[in-house]
Design a protein around this motif. Structure first.
Motif, PDB file in Angstrom:
ATOM      1  N   ALA A  90       0.805  -1.219   0.000  1.00 18.56           N
ATOM      2  CA  ALA A  90       0.000   0.000   0.000  1.00 18.56           C
ATOM      3  C   ALA A  90       0.839   1.270   0.000  1.00 18.56           C
ATOM      4  N   ILE A  91       1.964   1.274   0.728  1.00 20.06           N
ATOM      5  CA  ILE A  91       2.738   2.512   0.858  1.00 20.06           C
ATOM      6  C   ILE A  91       3.426   2.899  -0.446  1.00 20.06           C
ATOM      7  N   ARG A  92       3.353   2.063  -1.449  1.00 15.73           N
ATOM      8  CA  ARG A  92       3.925   2.414  -2.746  1.00 15.73           C
ATOM      9  C   ARG A  92       3.014   3.338  -3.545  1.00 15.73           C
ATOM     10  N   GLN A  93       1.833   3.597  -3.021  1.00 19.06           N
ATOM     11  CA  GLN A  93       0.900   4.525  -3.660  1.00 19.06           C
ATOM     12  C   GLN A  93       0.550   5.638  -2.680  1.00 19.06           C
ATOM     13  N   ARG A  94       0.001   6.705  -3.199  1.00 21.08           N
ATOM     14  CA  ARG A  94      -0.373   7.844  -2.370  1.00 21.08           C
ATOM     15  C   ARG A  94      -1.816   8.232  -2.651  1.00 21.08           C
ATOM     16  N   ILE A  96      -5.614   8.803  -3.144  1.00 21.65           N
ATOM     17  CA  ILE A  96      -6.771   7.949  -3.382  1.00 21.65           C
ATOM     18  C   ILE A  96      -6.355   6.541  -3.763  1.00 21.65           C
ATOM     19  N   TYR A  97      -5.198   6.391  -4.392  1.00 26.00           N
ATOM     20  CA  TYR A  97      -4.750   5.049  -4.792  1.00 26.00           C
ATOM     21  C   TYR A  97      -4.341   4.231  -3.564  1.00 26.00           C
ATOM     22  N   PHE A  98      -3.769   4.890  -2.574  1.00 20.55           N
ATOM     23  CA  PHE A  98      -3.463   4.217  -1.322  1.00 20.55           C
ATOM     24  C   PHE A  98      -4.744   3.747  -0.653  1.00 20.55           C
ATOM     25  N   VAL A  99      -5.744   4.633  -0.596  1.00 20.52           N
ATOM     26  CA  VAL A  99      -7.024   4.284   0.019  1.00 20.52           C
ATOM     27  C   VAL A  99      -7.668   3.110  -0.707  1.00 20.52           C
ATOM     28  N   MET A 100      -7.646   3.143  -2.038  1.00 22.06           N
ATOM     29  CA  MET A 100      -8.248   2.064  -2.819  1.00 22.06           C
ATOM     30  C   MET A 100      -7.535   0.732  -2.599  1.00 22.06           C
ATOM     31  N   TYR A 192      15.623  10.711   5.368  1.00 20.68           N
ATOM     32  CA  TYR A 192      14.794   9.706   6.031  1.00 20.68           C
ATOM     33  C   TYR A 192      14.262   8.705   5.008  1.00 20.68           C
ATOM     34  N   ASP A 193      14.285   7.435   5.390  1.00 19.93           N
ATOM     35  CA  ASP A 193      13.707   6.383   4.552  1.00 19.93           C
ATOM     36  C   ASP A 193      12.200   6.388   4.795  1.00 19.93           C
ATOM     37  N   VAL A 194      11.484   7.119   3.956  1.00 15.05           N
ATOM     38  CA  VAL A 194      10.060   7.352   4.174  1.00 15.05           C
ATOM     39  C   VAL A 194       9.276   6.045   4.174  1.00 15.05           C
ATOM     40  N   ARG A 195       9.574   5.163   3.228  1.00 19.60           N
ATOM     41  CA  ARG A 195       8.842   3.906   3.158  1.00 19.60           C
ATOM     42  C   ARG A 195       9.058   3.039   4.386  1.00 19.60           C
TER      43      ARG A 195
END
Length: 320
Positions: A90-94, A96-100, A192-195
């Motif tokens: 999931a964290i590879r998207q942001r 609305i795509y994350f929500v979906m 920072y490694d955000v992922r």
């Protein structure tokens, strides 16, 4: 504040089961707030971790006769493991795509649970889950068979988890999550490694939500299929938004308002969800920062009023 809450609930509520349910959903709401309020991730996958925690508790008790602490540890472990898997994708998207993506995972796990009746009980869920007492060296330490006794056990867990999550949110890890929420690109630019931070937040949130699901299965004696529905994710999100994101105790307030309002409104009208919907509309329109935001503004206004005109004059003198 967490200690005051668990001490006050037995004084204002007649039902030990209702008070216990409030604390359980407060745990789930705090876990959701770590994602929404601190990391800026609106996840519809919280019901996955909650439902898997319920199933894990039920299976461990029914088939392995596992002791209480091992049962809850299993619920946390399965919640953390599932959150790591869901979060990794999931964290590879942001946006609305994350929500979906999280919503799609929620639906997938629901139908998976429905399609495995030999494990999950299918549409019936897991029934007759006996609540094991905490033991030490084979001796019962505390009898949690009665509702208020179980409330005391859950209250102790709630206080411990609240303190740990409060320290986590105030640590460097928590401040980094806030930086990612406010400006992800800048946080990545400074190194920072955000992922990795997002995934870590997912794992912590999944573990606490799994714990909440396990505690609820032991409370009700069943792990129903509805515990893993996406409606559970919606409910946990609503609690977080009602209370206000960005403050852990705000999540507790949101859970308390939702659980108590649902209990009260359901006794007034069978279609109580309509009344609850009107309440949520009012929160969205007039309390964009949740109930915590309103209480915070009132506290600031009272402090300014308590200073009095003399204090303001002294302040102006000092500035002059």
């Amino acid at each position: 504040m967490a200690v005051l809450l668990v001490l006050a609930l037995p004084m204002v509520l007649a039902s030990g089961s209702l008070a216990t349910e409030l604390l359980i959903f407060a745990l789930a709401s705090m876990a959701c707030n770590l994602l929404l309020g601190y990391t800026g991730l609106m996840s519809f996958g919280q019901g996955i971790f909650y439902g898997l925690g319920s199933y894990a508790s039920g299976l461990l008790v029914l088939h392995l006769k596992a002791p209480l602490l091992l049962t809850l540890a299993g619920a946390m472990a399965i919640g953390a493991f599932a959150a790591a898997g869901v979060g990794w994708f999931a964290i590879r998207q942001r946006g609305i795509y994350f929500v979906m993506l999280t919503l799609a995972f929620s639906q997938m796990f629901y139908f998976l649970a429905y399609s495995l009746p030999d494990i999950t009980g299918g549409d019936n869920g897991l029934l007759d889950i006996v609540r094991p007492n905490p033991t030490m060296m084979g001796a019962t330490v505390f009898d949690i068979a009665r509702p208020w006794h179980y409330y005391g056990f859950v209250a102790a867990i709630f206080v411990v988890v609240f303190v740990l999550m409060q320290r986590l949110s105030e640590s460097r890890f928590g401040r980094t999550l806030l930086a990612i929420r406010d400006n992800e690109a800048r946080a990545a630019a400074v190194g920072y490694d955000v992922r990795a931070f997002k995934l870590a937040a997912f794992v912590v949130s999944g573990a606490v939500t799994g714990l909440a699901g396990g505690l609820h299965a032991l409370l009700s004696g069943i792990a129903p299929l509805s515990s893993i529905e996406y409606h559970v994710s919606e409910t946990i999100l609503l609690m977080t938004i009602i209370g206000g994101s960005g403050k852990l105790f705000a999540s507790v307030i949101g859970a308390a308002v939702y659980v108590l309002a649902a209990d009260w409104l359901s006794s007034i009208w069978p279609r109580w969800m309509l009344l609850l919907g009107l309440l949520l509309i009012a929160v969205a329109l007039y309390m964009p920062q949740g109930i915590w935001g309103v209480l915070d503004r009132l506290a600031r206004a009272l402090r300014r009023g308590g200073e009095g005109p003399g204090a303001r004059i002294d302040t102006h003198k000092e500035q002059a």
